[in-house]
Design an enzyme around this catalytic site. Structure first.
Site, mmCIF file in Angstrom:
data_model
loop_
_atom_site.group_PDB
_atom_site.id
_atom_site.type_symbol
_atom_site.label_atom_id
_atom_site.label_comp_id
_atom_site.label_asym_id
_atom_site.label_seq_id
_atom_site.Cartn_x
_atom_site.Cartn_y
_atom_site.Cartn_z
ATOM 1 N N SER A 134 0.765 -1.223 -0.030
ATOM 2 C CA SER A 134 0.155 -0.031 0.038
ATOM 3 C C SER A 134 0.982 1.259 -0.094
ATOM 4 C CB SER A 134 -0.886 0.142 1.242
ATOM 5 O OG SER A 134 -1.613 -0.981 1.301
ATOM 6 N N ARG A 245 -9.526 1.739 -9.191
ATOM 7 C CA ARG A 245 -10.341 1.463 -8.216
ATOM 8 C C ARG A 245 -11.895 1.312 -8.549
ATOM 9 N NH1 ARG A 245 -7.102 5.781 -4.165
ATOM 10 N NH2 ARG A 245 -5.702 4.354 -3.344
ATOM 11 N N ARG A 270 -34.602 -25.710 -4.956
ATOM 12 C CA ARG A 270 -34.356 -26.486 -4.001
ATOM 13 C C ARG A 270 -35.587 -26.797 -2.917
ATOM 14 N NH1 ARG A 270 -31.577 -31.015 -1.574
ATOM 15 N NH2 ARG A 270 -30.776 -30.383 0.461
ATOM 16 N N GLN A 338 -24.445 -19.749 1.701
ATOM 17 C CA GLN A 338 -25.514 -20.117 2.756
ATOM 18 C C GLN A 338 -26.817 -20.464 2.246
ATOM 19 O OE1 GLN A 338 -24.342 -19.860 6.030
ATOM 20 N NE2 GLN A 338 -25.871 -20.590 6.925
ATOM 21 N N GLU A 365 -5.650 -2.631 -5.207
ATOM 22 C CA GLU A 365 -6.069 -1.200 -5.472
ATOM 23 C C GLU A 365 -6.046 -0.404 -4.189
ATOM 24 O OE1 GLU A 365 -5.876 0.275 -8.170
ATOM 25 O OE2 GLU A 365 -5.647 -1.401 -9.570
ATOM 26 N N GLY A 366 -5.681 -1.009 -3.266
ATOM 27 C CA GLY A 366 -5.595 -0.248 -2.032
ATOM 28 C C GLY A 366 -6.512 -1.051 -1.066
ATOM 29 N N THR A 367 -6.073 -1.240 0.331
ATOM 30 C CA THR A 367 -6.869 -2.195 1.223
ATOM 31 C C THR A 367 -8.101 -1.280 1.627
ATOM 32 O OG1 THR A 367 -5.678 -1.456 3.268
ATOM 33 C CG2 THR A 367 -4.819 -3.433 2.071
#
Length: 386
Positions: A134, A245, A270, A338, A365-367
């Site tokens: 970063s 981003r 289901r 789930q 692309e940046g945390t």
């Protein structure tokens, strides 16, 4: 009021439909195989080049499609519905194509853009290092003047396409004492003496998108290997970052959309306790939450793209889109798993892959932490007005 897009609605619908058909007919049927084998699908990328799915915002006079960031976001979402690794390739080419179109010399454009946009030339954008993820300012790679050009030394890690690329665009310090004002981006063919590839990394998700390390040991480069002006490498890189981003945020929306579609189909068929899953109110609420969060993320992505296209202040909007979409896709692919219950935890079910593919959207692309810092910085500087 949001600014209006540059292109008419029909243009966006046309390119969306091209990308959607390609994702449904070509990409999605191969996604399980590509994930299992971690295979770089060169034939898919060559077909994308033929269809004009690379270089969406690169001007037509530079071999690109000549559309805008909103069109790019639309394409990234649709490709990601098929398989996020394929969308990743579109993102890398978009970034490099943008840099070449904006800052490349006429010679550099002629030499590299046609092959890159046609996927005949595979490209890597080489920034990250072991101690500089970063924090790009922390890179150690250097380019020093030598007779007739430059000598490149250093190493890069976690580089997209490193195991398969033909050429890299490498960020390096020209004058380390000048910090970010002393950097340059260098065009480095990987068949040069002194270039060595590290082993391919085996990733949790987006496994057909290959990542690895690179080493540069006294790699001799000509004067013309420097992209743009000397000392402007960091600035050039940052100028393309906001669109990057937005692209990753759109990719996250595409993964989540694929998860919703799979979960909805499963819930309709289901049966449990004598009824379809979709008959139960709790399941209906879960599906509704998935749909509304995906719609919210898509709206943030489109808003950020429109601001880019109209050259309005965009930093916070791009970070908001990236951060929200990254968190959203991890949460909503978990919900898709789930819905499937135990089946969703088994290899071979699409939602299992989507859940693994989603996690990186909170990192590259940046945390998320970096995005929140950038948003807060804009708030404290400019206030909370929309």
């Amino acid at each position: 009021m949001l600014p209006l897009p540059r292109n008419d609605r029909e243009t966006y619908l046309q390119i969306r439909d091209v990308a959607r058909r390609f994702a449904d007919e070509i990409v999605r049927p191969k996604a399980e195989e590509l994930d299992r084998d971690e295979r770089f699908p060169r034939e898919i990328y060559e077909r994308m080049g033929e269809l004009g799915l690379f270089g969406i915002t690169v001007p037509s006079e530079n071999e690109g499609v000549g559309l805008d960031a909103l069109a790019y976001a639309v394409v990234m979402e649709e490709l990601s519905r098929g398989y996020a690794s394929v969308a990743d390739q579109c993102g890398v080419v978009e970034l490099i194509g943008t840099l070449l179109a904006r800052f490349g010399s006429s010679t550099q454009k002629r030499e590299w853009l046609p092959g890159i946009l046609a996927a005949r030339t595979i490209v890597a954008y080489c920034i990250s290092e072991a101690e500089a993820g970063s924090d790009v300012s922390g890179i150690k790679t250097t380019a020093t003047r030598a007779a007739g050009g430059w000598l490149l030394n250093g190493s890069k890690t976690w580089i997209h396409n490193a195991p398969v690329a033909d050429v890299g665009f490498v960020l390096a310090h020209i004058d380390p004492a000048a910090g970010t004002r002393g950097m340059g981006i260098f065009i480095v063919p990987f068949d040069k003496s002194g270039v060595a590839r590290g082993p391919k990394e085996h990733k949790m998700g987006q496994r057909a998108s290959q990542v690895g390390g690179l080493k540069f040991d006294n790699v001799a480069l000509p004067e013309g290997a420097l992209l743009g002006a000397e000392g402007r490498g960091f600035h050039m890189m940052m100028s393309a970052l906001e669109k990057g981003r937005v692209g990753i945020a759109a990719l996250a929306v595409g993964i989540a959309q694929a998860g919703l579609e799979a979960a909805l189909d499963y819930a309709r068929t289901r049966k449990q306790f004598g009824q379809t899953l979709a008959s139960h109110q709790g399941m209906q609420w879960l599906l509704a939450d998935m749909a509304k969060d995906i719609a919210a993320a898509r709206a943030l992505v489109h808003r950020a793209a429109l601001l880019i296209d109209n050259e309005e202040p965009q930093n916070a909007a791009c970070s908001m889109a990236n951060c929200f979409a990254g968190d959203m896709v991890v949460a909503q692919t978990a919900n898709a798993v789930q819905v499937f219950g135990g089946s969703g935890y088994i290899r071979g079910f699409e939602v299992e892959r989507l859940y693994r593919d989603a996690k990186i959207c909170q990192i590259y692309e940046g945390t998320q932490q970096i995005q929140r810092t950038l948003i807060a910085r804009e708030l404290l500087k400019n206030g909370a007005k929309s």
